[in-house]
Design an enzyme around this catalytic site. Structure first.
Site, PDB file in Angstrom:
ATOM      1  N   ASN A  59       8.772   8.823   4.680  1.00 18.25           N
ATOM      2  CA  ASN A  59       7.584   9.559   4.263  1.00 18.25           C
ATOM      3  C   ASN A  59       6.775   9.973   5.481  1.00 18.25           C
ATOM      4  O   ASN A  59       6.748   9.283   6.496  1.00 18.25           O
ATOM      5  CB  ASN A  59       6.735   8.725   3.289  1.00 18.25           C
ATOM      6  N   SER A  94       0.232   3.263  10.887  1.00 18.17           N
ATOM      7  CA  SER A  94       0.909   4.378  10.235  1.00 18.17           C
ATOM      8  C   SER A  94       1.442   5.346  11.293  1.00 18.17           C
ATOM      9  O   SER A  94       0.707   5.748  12.191  1.00 18.17           O
ATOM     10  CB  SER A  94      -0.039   5.126   9.306  1.00 18.17           C
ATOM     11  N   GLY A 107      12.350   0.637   3.391  1.00 19.29           N
ATOM     12  CA  GLY A 107      13.471   0.251   2.548  1.00 19.29           C
ATOM     13  C   GLY A 107      14.466  -0.632   3.271  1.00 19.29           C
ATOM     14  O   GLY A 107      14.179  -1.237   4.310  1.00 19.29           O
ATOM     15  N   ASN A 142       2.159   8.393  10.775  1.00 18.31           N
ATOM     16  CA  ASN A 142       2.003   9.759  10.285  1.00 18.31           C
ATOM     17  C   ASN A 142       0.633  10.372  10.547  1.00 18.31           C
ATOM     18  O   ASN A 142       0.374  11.496  10.137  1.00 18.31           O
ATOM     19  CB  ASN A 142       2.299   9.798   8.782  1.00 18.31           C
ATOM     20  N   ASP A 149      -0.143   3.156  -5.004  1.00 15.21           N
ATOM     21  CA  ASP A 149      -1.343   3.560  -5.732  1.00 15.21           C
ATOM     22  C   ASP A 149      -2.436   3.859  -4.711  1.00 15.21           C
ATOM     23  O   ASP A 149      -3.373   3.096  -4.520  1.00 15.21           O
ATOM     24  CB  ASP A 149      -1.776   2.446  -6.691  1.00 15.21           C
ATOM     25  N   ALA A 196       0.835  -1.194   0.000  1.00 12.73           N
ATOM     26  CA  ALA A 196       0.000   0.000   0.000  1.00 12.73           C
ATOM     27  C   ALA A 196       0.875   1.251   0.000  1.00 12.73           C
ATOM     28  O   ALA A 196       2.009   1.238   0.474  1.00 12.73           O
ATOM     29  CB  ALA A 196      -0.903   0.003   1.226  1.00 12.73           C
ATOM     30  N   LYS A 215      -2.485  -4.762   9.812  1.00 13.03           N
ATOM     31  CA  LYS A 215      -1.101  -4.341   9.566  1.00 13.03           C
ATOM     32  C   LYS A 215      -0.528  -3.752  10.849  1.00 13.03           C
ATOM     33  O   LYS A 215      -1.118  -2.845  11.442  1.00 13.03           O
ATOM     34  CB  LYS A 215      -1.043  -3.305   8.442  1.00 13.03           C
TER      35      LYS A 215
END
Length: 359
Positions: free
Chosen positions: A110, A173, A263, A175, A64, A61, A211
């Site tokens: 990000n 997340s 990464g 963020n 897109d 995810a 997740k």
């Protein structure tokens, strides 16, 4: 063809800021004809979540977010694509710049903040592709300004579950302020109960995934896996981005940016957590391994740690779409070398040793 063009396009894309380059990539994919993916080696097929996947390599995810080009992405050779994150109401996310390439580390930071065109737009796009082949999932979240975040997840589940193979509940997340608080046992129990009920009401065959963050303690992992199993969750995605900053990072200036790190530097920590998760749930709860996959070797390690499926994203920034067939060829080579007849026979084989792998 697209893979062959990437080495030419990469220098141009990397002169642009990361978000602009990403948006141009999406526009490029939308302008190209949708290709039918080449048939995969049958040894890569795996049955999981009640479905057959032609290969285990998926797109995570975040690439897109708006479900603009899922079929174009499947045409690149992915075994499945997860779109989103999606929230009920459109929201802009955090101010730009909000995504940074740590090139020397093969990493990305990000802090998008779940920017989304909103549920109605994504639902319309997914509805328009109904009947097309390919496995599609959707990642759902809550609006930043929501006064009832549990209701946001229920709303997204009801709207999207009939249109996809799986719905991923994203409570990890880093963020969206307060979102990771939903990983607490009491909140998570109610959240999963309500999401599963919402799914059952509209499309019981759709898998519900949870997740989780890579930064949780093993005690928290114990509680989360127990809650997921008790509430009938179909599988776990391990893991999201990390708020940690490993001392090994070389791009030290960019490493100070706030947000989630993904990464190569995430590989060891996420793989340890994946293995620890497998040791707790075994074959009872399928796992999707995410974090630092940039080669066939790293994908193979995730599978040996307990992943039935794997996902990547950040490595595409550096290697391009040619990485997808490269990983699949490498997985076949590993199967041959191990005299293994299927991926399923390898899943979790080395979880005990990989739970202690060095960072």
């Amino acid at each position: 063809m697209i893979g062959a063009l990437f080495p030419l396009a990469k220098p141009l894309l990397h002169r642009l800021d990361a978000e602009t380059a990403h948006n141009l990539t999406l526009r490029g994919l939308s302008a190209l004809p949708v290709l039918d993916p080449r048939a995969d080696d049958p040894r890569l097929e795996i049955e999981v979540l009640g479905r057959r996947f032609p290969n285990p390599v998926g797109l995570a995810a975040g690439f897109d977010k708006g479900a603009e080009v899922p079929d174009a992405l499947l045409g690149l050779g992915f075994g499945f694509v997860e779109v989103g994150g999606v929230v009920p109401k459109a929201q802009p996310g955090n101010p730009r710049p909000r995504v940074f390439r740590l090139t020397r580390d093969g990493a990305v930071i990000n802090r998008y903040g779940l920017n989304s065109e909103g549920l109605d737009v994504v639902r319309a796009r997914l509805a328009a592709r109904q009947g097309r082949p390919g496995r599609i999932g959707v990642n759902i979240g809550a609006n930043k300004d929501s006064t009832n975040r549990l209701a946001d997840y229920v709303t997204c589940t009801r709207a999207l579950a009939p249109l996809v193979d799986f719905v991923t509940v994203n409570v990890s997340s880093p963020n969206t302020p307060g979102l990771r608080d939903l990983q607490g046992e009491a909140f998570l129990d109610e959240l999963l109960a309500r999401v599963v009920d919402a799914r059952d009401a509209v499309h019981p065959a759709t898998a519900i995934l949870l997740k989780i963050a890579p930064d949780i303690t093993l005690a928290s992992l114990d509680a989360m896996t127990a809650t997921a199993q008790r509430r009938g969750v179909s599988g776990l995605v391990v893991s999201n981005t990390t708020i940690a900053r490993p001392e090994s990072l070389r791009d030290t200036a960019l490493a100070r940016e706030t947000g989630g790190l993904s990464g190569r530097p995430l590989f060891a920590a996420s793989t340890r957590l994946l293995a620890e998760t497998y040791l707790r749930v075994g074959a009872s709860l399928p796992l999707i391994g995410v974090g630092g996959i940039d080669s066939a070797e790293t994908a193979w390690t995730k599978i040996r740690a307990g992943a039935s499926l794997v996902q990547l994203y950040s490595s595409l920034v550096y290697a391009g779409p040619g990485l997808i067939p490269e990983i699949k060829r490498g997985l076949v080579a590993h199967l041959k070398a191990d005299h293994a007849t299927s991926l399923a026979s390898v899943v979790g084989r080395d979880a005990s040793s990989l739970a202690t792998m060095a960072g």
